[in-house]
Design an enzyme around this catalytic site. Structure first.
Site, mmCIF file in Angstrom:
data_model
loop_
_atom_site.group_PDB
_atom_site.id
_atom_site.type_symbol
_atom_site.label_atom_id
_atom_site.label_comp_id
_atom_site.label_asym_id
_atom_site.label_seq_id
_atom_site.Cartn_x
_atom_site.Cartn_y
_atom_site.Cartn_z
ATOM 1 N N SER A 218 22.501 20.561 68.788
ATOM 2 C CA SER A 218 23.172 21.859 68.913
ATOM 3 C C SER A 218 22.280 23.012 68.451
ATOM 4 O O SER A 218 22.342 24.112 68.993
ATOM 5 C CB SER A 218 24.476 21.848 68.106
ATOM 6 O OG SER A 218 25.366 20.884 68.635
ATOM 7 N N ASN A 219 21.405 22.761 67.465
ATOM 8 C CA ASN A 219 20.495 23.798 67.009
ATOM 9 C C ASN A 219 19.378 24.077 68.002
ATOM 10 O O ASN A 219 18.693 25.087 67.896
ATOM 11 C CB ASN A 219 19.891 23.419 65.653
ATOM 12 C CG ASN A 219 20.875 23.589 64.529
ATOM 13 O OD1 ASN A 219 21.074 24.681 64.030
ATOM 14 N ND2 ASN A 219 21.532 22.505 64.144
ATOM 15 N N LYS B 120 25.969 10.484 64.882
ATOM 16 C CA LYS B 120 25.695 11.619 64.019
ATOM 17 C C LYS B 120 27.025 12.271 63.689
ATOM 18 O O LYS B 120 27.735 12.742 64.584
ATOM 19 C CB LYS B 120 24.770 12.633 64.684
ATOM 20 C CG LYS B 120 24.535 13.866 63.809
ATOM 21 C CD LYS B 120 23.773 14.968 64.521
ATOM 22 C CE LYS B 120 23.639 16.174 63.579
ATOM 23 N NZ LYS B 120 23.057 17.361 64.251
#
Length: 316
Positions: free
Chosen positions: A54-55, A178
């Protein structure tokens, strides 16, 4: 006699980073900055780099950009003596078909594993049965092992419980999770349900890193590693060496600074901070995200972040 099931291999335990992806001011990929970042992370002791977590602004990239970023990361590591550092790829999309395609692209570009977000555009329709079917169908077709990415913040609040993740994890080509939900109870249940040889349970937040390691999680895939890879590595090594108080003190810094990153802008703040402190890249993000700055922190937050940065710059 029934044939024995052949399980894929999970990523090894350790420290992984969902790397930010740097852009030039006109929003093109900043190749030199990306390479500089990859090298600093590898030199900081990470076990692997997640491209397009997502980063990494995966949803803001074209297919060709996604594949190129994976290739560039793998190539940079290999050319600089870091062939042992893994490259993971975030490949989850809103359709099963497209996710399968991105998994094939990731394999071709040099990724060892794929991290799969659950589709959430049609959130009311995503029953547990449909979620399990999606992950199984993707895993069936994937040329590399897959992992479940549970991050309710970016999946319209869809938060997979430990039973659902364990059901998906029984698939021989699903090798881990995760937990960006940061739920330690969920991590503990999964660690005690699925064998570590077949399934790696990673925490997704630095503020929960040490507790997750204490509960025998596989480590973490954490955004703050973009800023402080050496510090995370030092905590990992300290705990494994029995230096509990040192590990606890490092966790104190990580917990505070993880919250600071979220408070002041997440991805944009990470880019701005890395650029200021380490001399490469810039703060450009692709819309609809907005750039952030490191100048608006409170005195207390500035002091806390400066403590972490001092530690990072002297850590071995």
């Amino acid at each position: 006699m029934a044939s024995e099931i052949s399980y894929s291999t999970p990523p090894p335990p350790g420290i992984y980073v969902p790397a930010v992806l740097f852009f030039t001011e006109d929003e093109e990929l900043d190749v030199l900055a990306i390479k500089s970042h990859v090298l600093r992370l590898a030199q900081g002791g990470v076990t692997g780099i997640l491209v397009q977590g997502s980063n990494g602004e995966a949803q803001h990239l074209t297919h060709s950009e996604r594949k190129f970023a994976i290739h560039l990361t793998r190539q940079t590591l290999d050319e600089n003596g870091h062939k042992d550092v893994l490259v993971l790829a975030g490949t989850g999309t809103q359709s099963t078909r497209e996710t399968k395609k991105l998994n094939s692209d990731a394999k071709e570009a040099g990724a060892s594993h794929a991290l799969i977000l659950t589709p959430s555009t049609w959130r009311p329709a995503m029953t547990n049965d449909l979620v399990v079917r999606f992950h199984r169908e993707v895993a069936d077709a994937s040329p590399i092992p897959t992992m479940v990415y549970n991050f309710p913040t970016v999946t319209a609040g869809l938060d997979l419980d430990s039973d659902t993740i364990a059901t998906i994890g029984a698939h021989p080509n699903v090798v881990g999770v995760k937990l960006s939900c940061g739920h330690l109870g969920k991590l503990t249940r999964l660690v005690n349900t699925l064998p570590a040889a077949h399934f790696a349970t990673f925490i997704g937040r630095s503020d929960s890193f040490l507790p997750a390691v204490v509960m025998q999680g596989a480590g973490g895939i954490m955004a703050l590693v973009n800023v402080a890879p050496k510090t995370h590595r030092r905590l990992w090594d300290a705990w494994r060496a029995g230096s509990v108080e040192e590990a606890r003190d490092i966790q104190r810094m990580l917990s505070s600074c993880d919250a600071i990153v979220s408070k002041y802008g997440g991805i944009g703040f990470l880019k701005a901070l890395v650029s200021k402190e380490f001399g490469y890249g810039g703060k450009t993000v692709r819309g609809p995200l907005a750039p952030s700055s490191v100048d608006g922190m409170s005195v207390k937050d500035t002091e806390m972040m400066e403590e972490l940065l001092r530690y990072e710059k002297v850590a071995n």
